[in-house]
Design a protein around this motif. Structure first.
Motif, PDB file in Angstrom:
ATOM      1  N   GLY A 196       0.800  -1.216   0.000  1.00  0.00           N
ATOM      2  CA  GLY A 196       0.000   0.000   0.000  1.00  0.00           C
ATOM      3  C   GLY A 196       0.836   1.270   0.000  1.00  0.00           C
ATOM      4  N   ARG A 197       2.126   1.142   0.205  1.00  0.00           N
ATOM      5  CA  ARG A 197       3.001   2.320   0.305  1.00  0.00           C
ATOM      6  C   ARG A 197       4.047   2.426  -0.794  1.00  0.00           C
ATOM      7  N   ALA A 198       4.343   1.317  -1.474  1.00  0.00           N
ATOM      8  CA  ALA A 198       5.414   1.337  -2.471  1.00  0.00           C
ATOM      9  C   ALA A 198       5.209   0.242  -3.505  1.00  0.00           C
ATOM     10  N   ASP A 199       5.768   0.451  -4.691  1.00  0.00           N
ATOM     11  CA  ASP A 199       5.679  -0.547  -5.758  1.00  0.00           C
ATOM     12  C   ASP A 199       6.803  -1.574  -5.692  1.00  0.00           C
ATOM     13  N   LEU A 200       7.889  -1.227  -5.011  1.00  0.00           N
ATOM     14  CA  LEU A 200       9.020  -2.125  -4.839  1.00  0.00           C
ATOM     15  C   LEU A 200       9.124  -2.468  -3.359  1.00  0.00           C
ATOM     16  N   ILE A 201       9.148  -3.768  -3.070  1.00  0.00           N
ATOM     17  CA  ILE A 201       9.252  -4.239  -1.696  1.00  0.00           C
ATOM     18  C   ILE A 201      10.500  -5.115  -1.600  1.00  0.00           C
ATOM     19  N   LEU A 202      11.361  -4.790  -0.645  1.00  0.00           N
ATOM     20  CA  LEU A 202      12.568  -5.568  -0.403  1.00  0.00           C
ATOM     21  C   LEU A 202      12.393  -6.316   0.913  1.00  0.00           C
ATOM     22  N   VAL A 203      12.488  -7.628   0.850  1.00  0.00           N
ATOM     23  CA  VAL A 203      12.338  -8.470   2.034  1.00  0.00           C
ATOM     24  C   VAL A 203      13.691  -9.099   2.316  1.00  0.00           C
ATOM     25  N   THR A 204      14.126  -9.040   3.571  1.00  0.00           N
ATOM     26  CA  THR A 204      15.403  -9.668   3.910  1.00  0.00           C
ATOM     27  C   THR A 204      15.170 -10.765   4.938  1.00  0.00           C
ATOM     28  N   GLY A 205      15.869 -11.864   4.744  1.00  0.00           N
ATOM     29  CA  GLY A 205      15.831 -12.974   5.688  1.00  0.00           C
ATOM     30  C   GLY A 205      14.762 -14.004   5.365  1.00  0.00           C
ATOM     31  N   GLY A 206      14.906 -15.156   6.019  1.00  0.00           N
ATOM     32  CA  GLY A 206      13.896 -16.202   5.924  1.00  0.00           C
ATOM     33  C   GLY A 206      13.954 -17.056   4.675  1.00  0.00           C
ATOM     34  N   LEU A 207      15.104 -17.088   3.995  1.00  0.00           N
ATOM     35  CA  LEU A 207      15.220 -17.894   2.771  1.00  0.00           C
ATOM     36  C   LEU A 207      16.074 -19.142   2.975  1.00  0.00           C
ATOM     37  N   GLY A 208      16.563 -19.350   4.185  1.00  0.00           N
ATOM     38  CA  GLY A 208      17.506 -20.435   4.447  1.00  0.00           C
ATOM     39  C   GLY A 208      16.876 -21.801   4.627  1.00  0.00           C
ATOM     40  N   PRO A 209      17.649 -22.726   5.218  1.00  0.00           N
ATOM     41  CA  PRO A 209      17.241 -24.125   5.311  1.00  0.00           C
ATOM     42  C   PRO A 209      16.486 -24.516   6.593  1.00  0.00           C
ATOM     43  N   THR A 210      16.286 -23.568   7.514  1.00  0.00           N
ATOM     44  CA  THR A 210      15.654 -23.965   8.776  1.00  0.00           C
ATOM     45  C   THR A 210      14.132 -23.886   8.682  1.00  0.00           C
ATOM     46  N   THR A 211      13.457 -24.514   9.628  1.00  0.00           N
ATOM     47  CA  THR A 211      11.997 -24.578   9.581  1.00  0.00           C
ATOM     48  C   THR A 211      11.335 -23.218   9.762  1.00  0.00           C
ATOM     49  N   ASN A 212      12.023 -22.258  10.394  1.00  0.00           N
ATOM     50  CA  ASN A 212      11.416 -20.932  10.559  1.00  0.00           C
ATOM     51  C   ASN A 212      11.724 -20.001   9.388  1.00  0.00           C
ATOM     52  N   ASP A 213      12.379 -20.498   8.354  1.00  0.00           N
ATOM     53  CA  ASP A 213      12.629 -19.718   7.139  1.00  0.00           C
ATOM     54  C   ASP A 213      11.405 -19.837   6.233  1.00  0.00           C
ATOM     55  N   ILE A 214      10.466 -18.907   6.385  1.00  0.00           N
ATOM     56  CA  ILE A 214       9.155 -18.998   5.740  1.00  0.00           C
ATOM     57  C   ILE A 214       8.927 -17.929   4.672  1.00  0.00           C
ATOM     58  N   THR A 215       9.929 -17.145   4.366  1.00  0.00           N
ATOM     59  CA  THR A 215       9.746 -16.032   3.430  1.00  0.00           C
ATOM     60  C   THR A 215       9.280 -16.513   2.060  1.00  0.00           C
ATOM     61  N   ARG A 216       9.910 -17.530   1.537  1.00  0.00           N
ATOM     62  CA  ARG A 216       9.577 -18.055   0.210  1.00  0.00           C
ATOM     63  C   ARG A 216       8.083 -18.408   0.134  1.00  0.00           C
ATOM     64  N   GLU A 217       7.610 -19.128   1.126  1.00  0.00           N
ATOM     65  CA  GLU A 217       6.221 -19.567   1.126  1.00  0.00           C
ATOM     66  C   GLU A 217       5.259 -18.394   1.346  1.00  0.00           C
ATOM     67  N   ALA A 218       5.653 -17.451   2.203  1.00  0.00           N
ATOM     68  CA  ALA A 218       4.798 -16.278   2.448  1.00  0.00           C
ATOM     69  C   ALA A 218       4.676 -15.425   1.187  1.00  0.00           C
ATOM     70  N   LEU A 219       5.765 -15.261   0.457  1.00  0.00           N
ATOM     71  CA  LEU A 219       5.716 -14.499  -0.792  1.00  0.00           C
ATOM     72  C   LEU A 219       4.840 -15.195  -1.827  1.00  0.00           C
ATOM     73  N   SER A 220       4.920 -16.490  -1.886  1.00  0.00           N
ATOM     74  CA  SER A 220       4.079 -17.244  -2.810  1.00  0.00           C
ATOM     75  C   SER A 220       2.606 -17.073  -2.439  1.00  0.00           C
ATOM     76  N   GLU A 221       2.304 -17.164  -1.149  1.00  0.00           N
ATOM     77  CA  GLU A 221       0.920 -16.972  -0.684  1.00  0.00           C
ATOM     78  C   GLU A 221       0.432 -15.564  -1.007  1.00  0.00           C
ATOM     79  N   PHE A 222       1.231 -14.556  -0.717  1.00  0.00           N
ATOM     80  CA  PHE A 222       0.823 -13.164  -0.920  1.00  0.00           C
ATOM     81  C   PHE A 222       0.602 -12.843  -2.396  1.00  0.00           C
TER      82      PHE A 222
END
Length: 187
Positions: A89-115
């Motif tokens: 709602g505030r910008a056309d470019l969103i930069l997300v850092t973290g959560g792409l690694g191999p541990t179970t709490n690395d959920i960024t990939r899945e959250a981006l897919s859902e969004f």
């Protein structure tokens, strides 16, 4: 941020339209506004300071990009999806850092897919690079490592010479979302 990601952002900025509608009158180029979303419970617990926002704003401001804000969220998919909604709602470019690694709490990939509604698929080049990195056949990689080889269908990925998590670029809902690894030397 790696050289490839900076080039991507610069290319995005240069591709912004200079002329409006049918008018031949030149307007100043639009400023690309971005939001930073930093993930990690360790940041919210005070274990580490958020150096990502500082690094990104210091890197992107000289390129003409304007930071519209930054927020830190926990490693919970629902929290990240809500943060993405706010950032969109505030910008056309969103930069997300973290959560792409191999541990179970690395959920960024899945959250981006859902969004975004953009499916993730294992990329053969990323899979081969991962197998080479660990000196094994692709089929012998653990599920946690293979998960990191999934990239957005119709999107792209950014190579990471300093770690196993590739950056991801999603294009959806009129936004570009770039996800970058969290460890400072990988960012």
């Amino acid at each position: 941020m790696g050289k490839t990601a900076v080039l991507f952002v610069v290319s995005l900025t240069l591709a912004m339209p200079v002329f409006a509608g049918t008018s031949e009158t030149a307007r100043p180029p639009q400023v690309t506004r971005y939001m930073v979303v930093v993930t990690g419970g360790e940041l919210l617990a005070g274990a580490y300071a958020d150096g990502h926002t500082h690094f990104l704003t210091r890197t992107l401001r000289p390129l003409g990009l304007e930071c519209a804000g930054s927020m830190s969220v926990d490693d919970k998919q629902s929290d990240l999806v809500a943060a993405l909604g706010f950032a969109a709602g505030r910008a056309d470019l969103i930069l997300v850092t973290g959560g792409l690694g191999p541990t179970t709490n690395d959920i960024t990939r899945e959250a981006l897919s859902e969004f975004t509604g953009v499916e993730l698929k294992e990329h053969p080049d990323v899979l081969q690079a991962m197998a080479r990195r660990f000196g094994t056949a692709p089929e012998k990689l653990g599920a946690n490592l293979r998960r990191q080889t999934k990239v957005p269908v119709g999107g792209t990925y950014l190579k990471n010479a300093n770690g196993t998590a590739v950056g991801l670029v999603f294009e959806a809902k009129g936004h570009v979302i770039v996800a970058l690894p969290g460890p400072p030397r990988e960012l």
